[in-house]
Design a protein around this motif. Structure first.
Motif, PDB file in Angstrom:
ATOM      1  N   ALA A 470       0.804  -1.214   0.000  1.00  0.00           N
ATOM      2  CA  ALA A 470       0.000   0.000   0.000  1.00  0.00           C
ATOM      3  C   ALA A 470       0.840   1.269   0.000  1.00  0.00           C
ATOM      4  N   VAL A 471       2.089   1.175   0.375  1.00  0.00           N
ATOM      5  CA  VAL A 471       2.930   2.365   0.527  1.00  0.00           C
ATOM      6  C   VAL A 471       3.450   2.805  -0.845  1.00  0.00           C
ATOM      7  N   GLN A 472       3.184   4.066  -1.182  1.00  0.00           N
ATOM      8  CA  GLN A 472       3.698   4.668  -2.408  1.00  0.00           C
ATOM      9  C   GLN A 472       4.415   5.962  -2.042  1.00  0.00           C
ATOM     10  N   ASN A 473       5.328   6.375  -2.887  1.00  0.00           N
ATOM     11  CA  ASN A 473       6.053   7.627  -2.667  1.00  0.00           C
ATOM     12  C   ASN A 473       5.521   8.697  -3.599  1.00  0.00           C
ATOM     13  N   VAL A 474       5.090   9.801  -3.019  1.00  0.00           N
ATOM     14  CA  VAL A 474       4.626  10.966  -3.784  1.00  0.00           C
ATOM     15  C   VAL A 474       5.436  12.158  -3.298  1.00  0.00           C
ATOM     16  N   GLY A 475       6.196  12.751  -4.198  1.00  0.00           N
ATOM     17  CA  GLY A 475       7.052  13.848  -3.784  1.00  0.00           C
ATOM     18  C   GLY A 475       8.103  13.419  -2.787  1.00  0.00           C
ATOM     19  N   ALA A 511      -6.252   2.889  13.242  1.00  0.00           N
ATOM     20  CA  ALA A 511      -6.725   1.514  13.043  1.00  0.00           C
ATOM     21  C   ALA A 511      -8.159   1.528  12.554  1.00  0.00           C
ATOM     22  N   GLY A 512      -8.452   0.637  11.599  1.00  0.00           N
ATOM     23  CA  GLY A 512      -9.801   0.518  11.065  1.00  0.00           C
ATOM     24  C   GLY A 512     -10.066   1.326   9.818  1.00  0.00           C
ATOM     25  N   MET A 513      -9.166   2.242   9.462  1.00  0.00           N
ATOM     26  CA  MET A 513      -9.400   3.088   8.289  1.00  0.00           C
ATOM     27  C   MET A 513      -9.109   2.322   6.998  1.00  0.00           C
ATOM     28  N   PRO A 514      -9.989   2.441   5.998  1.00  0.00           N
ATOM     29  CA  PRO A 514      -9.792   1.717   4.731  1.00  0.00           C
ATOM     30  C   PRO A 514      -8.773   2.406   3.836  1.00  0.00           C
ATOM     31  N   TYR A 515      -8.023   1.616   3.092  1.00  0.00           N
ATOM     32  CA  TYR A 515      -7.007   2.159   2.185  1.00  0.00           C
ATOM     33  C   TYR A 515      -6.839   1.220   0.998  1.00  0.00           C
ATOM     34  N   ALA A 516      -6.187   1.730  -0.044  1.00  0.00           N
ATOM     35  CA  ALA A 516      -5.897   0.916  -1.235  1.00  0.00           C
ATOM     36  C   ALA A 516      -4.667   0.070  -0.949  1.00  0.00           C
ATOM     37  N   SER A 517      -4.838  -1.237  -1.040  1.00  0.00           N
ATOM     38  CA  SER A 517      -3.731  -2.153  -0.747  1.00  0.00           C
ATOM     39  C   SER A 517      -3.092  -2.600  -2.058  1.00  0.00           C
ATOM     40  N   THR A 518      -3.426  -3.790  -2.510  1.00  0.00           N
ATOM     41  CA  THR A 518      -2.915  -4.268  -3.790  1.00  0.00           C
ATOM     42  C   THR A 518      -3.477  -3.404  -4.920  1.00  0.00           C
ATOM     43  N   GLY A 519      -2.605  -2.950  -5.798  1.00  0.00           N
ATOM     44  CA  GLY A 519      -3.034  -2.093  -6.895  1.00  0.00           C
ATOM     45  C   GLY A 519      -2.994  -0.620  -6.567  1.00  0.00           C
ATOM     46  N   SER A 520      -2.356  -0.257  -5.446  1.00  0.00           N
ATOM     47  CA  SER A 520      -2.287   1.168  -5.082  1.00  0.00           C
ATOM     48  C   SER A 520      -1.514   1.986  -6.117  1.00  0.00           C
ATOM     49  N   PHE A 521      -0.641   1.332  -6.879  1.00  0.00           N
ATOM     50  CA  PHE A 521       0.107   2.041  -7.921  1.00  0.00           C
ATOM     51  C   PHE A 521      -0.825   2.572  -9.001  1.00  0.00           C
ATOM     52  N   VAL A 522      -1.986   1.914  -9.187  1.00  0.00           N
ATOM     53  CA  VAL A 522      -2.966   2.399 -10.161  1.00  0.00           C
ATOM     54  C   VAL A 522      -3.532   3.739  -9.698  1.00  0.00           C
ATOM     55  N   VAL A 523      -3.803   3.839  -8.394  1.00  0.00           N
ATOM     56  CA  VAL A 523      -4.318   5.096  -7.840  1.00  0.00           C
ATOM     57  C   VAL A 523      -3.255   6.187  -7.987  1.00  0.00           C
ATOM     58  N   LYS A 524      -2.007   5.830  -7.764  1.00  0.00           N
ATOM     59  CA  LYS A 524      -0.924   6.805  -7.908  1.00  0.00           C
ATOM     60  C   LYS A 524      -0.842   7.318  -9.343  1.00  0.00           C
ATOM     61  N   SER A 525      -1.033   6.426 -10.309  1.00  0.00           N
ATOM     62  CA  SER A 525      -0.990   6.854 -11.715  1.00  0.00           C
ATOM     63  C   SER A 525      -2.142   7.796 -12.027  1.00  0.00           C
ATOM     64  N   GLU A 526      -3.308   7.554 -11.413  1.00  0.00           N
ATOM     65  CA  GLU A 526      -4.437   8.454 -11.607  1.00  0.00           C
ATOM     66  C   GLU A 526      -4.163   9.813 -10.980  1.00  0.00           C
TER      67      GLU A 526
END
Length: 536
Positions: A470-475, A511-526
């Motif tokens: 889920a971890v991506q680097n932005v800036g 804890a409990g907050m939803p996030y993009a896991s597998t495929g988070s790189f797709v969200v980064k590209s968007e």
């Protein structure tokens, strides 16, 4: 007639007066029912929404007035279950900010970065005329999608009130602004969704983006050490002929799998012939000595021969037995059998155990010395992973510890056990050698292969963890794409320990907050495709 006329005139005047009174009463009743004509204090007591005005409204017990502004706009009653009236305002003020109005009072709010850092600026006005900055006490609360709240206080600066606190990015939040005048309070809500990646549920599913929730989990603190696959020296043998000779035949080739006792090569050696001849001579002498002893013993028992002859025969038998035993020991030490079908001078080199021929240093007709390593046989069903352990990490590497071996050249991993930790530290490398015994049934772990050895030093609980994917680097900063209504926002996070699968989140996510896991790189590209709306 005058009297009648006079009476008739008075009756008409009365009728006209009654009609006027009825008309005025009807108009006043309609005006009252529509809420008009009330004094402001009355409006504060009852706003006509069935809950006794803001004095009794949930969360607004101070009688404050409410308005809401958004850069994208919202329906008047959306998200307000208590039926309060929230004024929708998308108007822009003279300073480029969002304008909120309640009666004659208005407030302009702008998230500005004039000083290089984002701060909230406020302008106050009454009947569209600027008010003094001390006309109201203004406070604000920033509520982010992570439920994190930030209080803002304001100080006068030129013609506006500026927040003392910096409003950090991302600018996706609700800001509740309260302006307390001398007579009454006003409350407005400004929503910002800067940098939001809009994706529908169908688009999320089509892009194979999986959602997960931040949870508590155990994080294994692992020590990653470099290593190399080596031959298992306990199962590696250098085959030597032990006697000088000439190669007569070679039955094994390089890389061949051989079984224990299998003939690898045959060598002709004069020394082998001499040793076998010596054994045969000793055996003949032993046979003669036995016959002589039995004859002398019988004659001595019959009192025909002297006892001395009997004792001499017994001594000769013992010496012959020693000679035979000595000859056998010599042949055994040289790796020779007592006899050879091919001839007395033939030496058969055999495999000491099941393995693979990894080295071969002889050819047909070649003269070899007695100490030449003509074959190297190794059992590769078990290999060693040799690790270089820095001095500071030695306490974490213990004999018997389970470790994970990962190849650097391809995707493969296996588990093994630390079998040895060196007691000495190299003068040049300042590291100690450690060894892991690794099962290698399929032969994938080849000697010479570089590996990484993961040693689990400790396992501790982390209150908030996320998937490492889920971890991506932005800036150049780590972010997690937090799921919100209608899409995602890039949420900056501070990360802690990681075991390669789970990552500890120290701040930025609960804890409990939803996030993009597998495929988070797709969200980064968007995120890269869109341009964030940002006001400076």
């Amino acid at each position: 007639m005058n009297t009648n006329s006079s009476k008739s005139t008075i009756s008409k005047k009365h009728l006209i007066a009654i009609a006027v009174v009825l008309a005025i009463g009807g108009g006043a009743g309609t005006f009252i029912l529509q809420g008009g004509g009330k004094p402001k204090a009355a409006a504060t007591e009852d706003d006509g929404h069935g809950h006794g005005g803001h004095t009794e409204a949930k969360g607004h017990g101070d009688g404050e007035h409410h308005g809401k502004g958004s850069e994208k706009g919202h329906d008047d009653d959306k998200g307000h279950a208590d039926g309060e009236h929230h004024e929708k305002s998308e108007a822009k003020g003279p300073h480029g900010g969002t304008v909120f109005k309640e009666g004659d009072f208005s407030l302009e709010a702008l998230l500005s970065e004039d000083g290089g850092e984002p701060r909230l600026r406020i302008w106050l006005s009454d009947k569209d005329k600027p008010l003094p900055l001390n006309a109201a006490t203004v406070t604000a609360t920033v509520t982010r999608p992570t439920d994190e709240k930030q209080k803002l206080t304001f100080a006068a600066e030129k013609d506006s009130l500026v927040s003392r606190e910096i409003v950090a990015e991302p600018h996706a939040f609700d800001i509740e602004i309260i302006a307390q005048t001398a007579t009454e309070p006003f409350m407005f809500v400004m929503s910002k969704e800067e940098g939001k990646i809009e994706l529908t549920d169908a688009q999320i599913k089509a892009a194979s983006i999986s959602l997960d929730a931040a949870v508590k989990a155990n994080i294994k603190t692992a020590l990653l050490l470099p290593g190399e696959i080596r031959l298992n020296e306990d199962r590696t043998s250098h085959v030597v002929p032990r006697l000088a000779g000439v190669v007569e035949s070679v039955n094994a080739s390089l890389g061949q799998v051989v079984k224990k006792g299998q003939v690898l090569a045959v060598i002709a050696s004069p020394t082998a012939s001499e040793q076998r001849s010596e054994l045969q001579t000793a055996q003949k002498r032993l046979s003669l000595a036995k016959t002589t002893y039995e004859r002398e013993k019988k004659l001595w028992e019959q009192k025909v021969s002297a006892e001395q002859d009997y004792l001499q025969a017994k001594q000769a038998l013992s010496e012959a037995e020693v000679a035979v035993a000595n000859a056998n020991q010599k042949l055994s030490a040289m790796g020779l059998s007592a006899s050879s079908v091919a001839g007395l001078n033939r030496i058969e080199l055999r495999a000491p155990f099941d393995g693979i021929v990894i080295e071969k240093h002889l050819s047909l007709g070649e003269a070899v010395k007695e100490d030449a390593a003509v074959f190297t046989i190794s059992d590769l069903s078990q290999v060693w992973a040799e690790i270089n352990v820095p001095a500071k990490d030695l306490p974490s590497v213990r004999v018997g510890e389970k470790v994970t071996i990962k190849a650097t050249a391809f995707d493969a991993s296996a588990t093994g056990t630390v079998a040895f930790v060196g007691a000495l530290i190299g003068e040049q490398t300042r590291t100690a050698k450690a060894r892991v015994v690794l099962d290698n049934p399929k032969g994938a772990w080849r000697p010479g292969l570089f590996v990484n050895v993961e040693v689990v030093s400790e396992e501790t609980a982390a209150p908030v963890t996320i998937s490492a994917d889920a971890v991506q680097n932005v800036g150049e900063k780590p972010v997690v794409f937090l799921k919100v209504d209608g899409g995602f926002i890039a949420q900056p996070v501070k990360l802690g320990r990681s075991d390669g699968k789970r990552v500890e989140v120290l701040s930025g996510l609960k804890a409990g907050m939803p996030y993009a896991s597998t495929g988070s790189f797709v969200v980064k590209s968007e995120l890269g495709k869109g341009s964030a709306e940002h006001t400076h």
